[in-house]
Design an enzyme around this catalytic site. Sequence first.
Site, short mmCIF file in Angstrom:
data_model
loop_
_atom_site.label_atom_id
_atom_site.label_comp_id
_atom_site.label_asym_id
_atom_site.label_seq_id
_atom_site.Cartn_x
_atom_site.Cartn_y
_atom_site.Cartn_z
NE ARG A 24 16.77 2.05 12.82
CZ ARG A 24 17.45 0.95 12.77
NH1 ARG A 24 16.48 -0.32 12.61
NH2 ARG A 24 18.55 0.45 12.68
NE ARG A 49 23.96 -1.07 12.14
CZ ARG A 49 22.95 -0.23 12.34
NH1 ARG A 49 23.19 1.11 12.26
NH2 ARG A 49 21.74 -0.67 12.40
CE LYS A 84 17.09 -7.51 11.86
NZ LYS A 84 17.47 -6.66 10.76
NE ARG A 87 16.48 11.69 13.78
CZ ARG A 87 15.86 11.45 12.61
NH1 ARG A 87 16.12 10.38 11.86
NH2 ARG A 87 14.68 12.30 12.75
NE ARG A 92 23.05 -8.52 13.67
CZ ARG A 92 22.12 -7.85 14.07
NH1 ARG A 92 21.07 -8.09 14.92
NH2 ARG A 92 22.44 -6.52 13.72
P1 ADP Z 1 15.52 -3.42 11.64
O1 ADP Z 1 14.74 -4.06 12.76
O2 ADP Z 1 15.50 -4.73 10.49
O3 ADP Z 1 16.90 -2.95 11.45
P2 ADP Z 1 13.17 -1.40 11.37
O4 ADP Z 1 12.10 -2.36 11.27
O5 ADP Z 1 13.73 -0.83 12.67
O6 ADP Z 1 14.52 -2.46 10.71
O7 ADP Z 1 13.15 -0.68 10.20
C1 ADP Z 1 14.07 0.54 9.68
C2 ADP Z 1 13.59 1.58 9.21
O8 ADP Z 1 12.80 1.39 7.84
C3 ADP Z 1 12.35 2.25 10.17
O9 ADP Z 1 12.56 3.74 10.27
C4 ADP Z 1 10.99 1.80 9.53
O10 ADP Z 1 9.97 2.59 10.04
C5 ADP Z 1 11.33 1.56 8.10
N1 ADP Z 1 10.70 0.41 7.35
C6 ADP Z 1 10.50 -0.66 7.78
N2 ADP Z 1 9.85 -1.66 6.86
C7 ADP Z 1 9.66 -0.67 6.00
C8 ADP Z 1 9.27 -1.01 4.58
N3 ADP Z 1 8.42 -2.15 4.23
N4 ADP Z 1 9.22 0.28 3.70
C9 ADP Z 1 9.93 1.50 3.84
N5 ADP Z 1 10.20 1.63 5.44
C10 ADP Z 1 10.40 0.70 6.00
P1 AMP Z 2 20.27 -4.39 16.01
O1 AMP Z 2 19.37 -3.60 16.69
O2 AMP Z 2 19.86 -5.57 15.46
O3 AMP Z 2 20.58 -3.57 14.41
O4 AMP Z 2 21.73 -4.60 16.45
C1 AMP Z 2 22.56 -3.37 16.84
C2 AMP Z 2 23.99 -3.89 16.95
O5 AMP Z 2 23.93 -4.88 18.10
C3 AMP Z 2 24.65 -4.75 16.01
O6 AMP Z 2 25.26 -3.67 14.93
C4 AMP Z 2 25.83 -5.37 16.71
O7 AMP Z 2 26.84 -4.88 16.97
C5 AMP Z 2 24.85 -5.85 18.15
N1 AMP Z 2 24.17 -7.30 17.90
C6 AMP Z 2 22.91 -7.38 17.79
N2 AMP Z 2 22.52 -8.59 17.73
C7 AMP Z 2 23.70 -9.37 17.60
C8 AMP Z 2 24.02 -10.60 17.44
N3 AMP Z 2 23.03 -11.66 17.40
N4 AMP Z 2 25.43 -11.12 17.15
C9 AMP Z 2 26.37 -9.98 17.34
N5 AMP Z 2 26.16 -8.76 17.69
C10 AMP Z 2 24.70 -8.40 17.57
#
Ligand code: ADP
Ligand code: AMP
Length: 222
Positions: free
Chosen positions: A133, A178, A19, A166, A94
């Site tokens: 990540r 999660r 995302k 990280r 969410r």
């Molecule tokens: P989210 O915001 O949904 O939690 P991220 O965008 O932070 O996910 O992506 C999580 C990890 O996976 C990051 O390290 C990113 O570089 C990697 N990533 C994102 N999209 C892809 C993909 N299509 N294929 C492989 N790795 C990906």
């Molecule tokens: P994210 O960065 O989206 O992976 O979110 C990190 C953490 O923030 C999650 O594991 C939740 O604890 C909290 N969080 C983020 N967005 C929401 C939401 N819309 N509702 C509840 N908790 C959230």
Amino acid sequence: MANQATTILVLLGPPGAGKGTQARMLEEQFGFVQLSTGDMLRAAVAAKTPAGLAGKQAMDSGNLVSDDIVLGILNHRMSQSDTTVGVMLDGFPRTAAQAKVLDDLLASNGRRLSRVINLMVDDAAMVDRVSGRFTCAGCGEGYHDRFKQPSVHGRCDKCSGESFKRRADDNAETVQQRLSEYHAETAPLIRHYDQMGILCKVDAMQPIEEVNQRLNLMIASL
Ligand code: ADP
Ligand code: AMP
């Protein structure tokens, strides 16, 4: 929250679906603004605001933060985003309660969501992605140990920064919690938006560029 011409997208998907990665690309490509509740909450924790102090424990353990805290923090931010061409909600809604508040808020302004993008990845890939990540400490650009390294080792592609970080919650135990919160609370929203006729399913197991191309085509058709 947004003027009448504004595109409003929701990016739905488990942690690690991509995302944030796609939102940053769409910001550059379309001028949309990413509104990530996770980023907002992490900023609140770092600033030790009341919302941050109240949400920290849930975040550290991989649970969802309560709806009232999340809605408070998002409302504040949305009120600052009324001049943009597009808004991408990343990680919100969410829960069913959050989705209802969003539907009601938009309806009361005569608005509706443009699309809800469901980034689909399997659970094993999600664990892999989250555990590898890391981000640039300066500009927030996202990277991955295996899937997206900076082109010059140790130097951010975007800002040339040399410091990376990280997330504390990207560890094996928290990731499982999660993921279970995602399946229990968030996955049911897929059906809700499908019934509204605005769901766009995207195979997020594909490489980053391919997922991005698919999103570009979808947005061009809006
Ligand atoms: P989210 O915001 O949904 O939690 P991220 O965008 O932070 O996910 O992506 C999580 C990890 O996976 C990051 O390290 C990113 O570089 C990697 N990533 C994102 N999209 C892809 C993909 N299509 N294929 C492989 N790795 C990906
Ligand atoms: P994210 O960065 O989206 O992976 O979110 C990190 C953490 O923030 C999650 O594991 C939740 O604890 C909290 N969080 C983020 N967005 C929401 C939401 N819309 N509702 C509840 N908790 C959230």
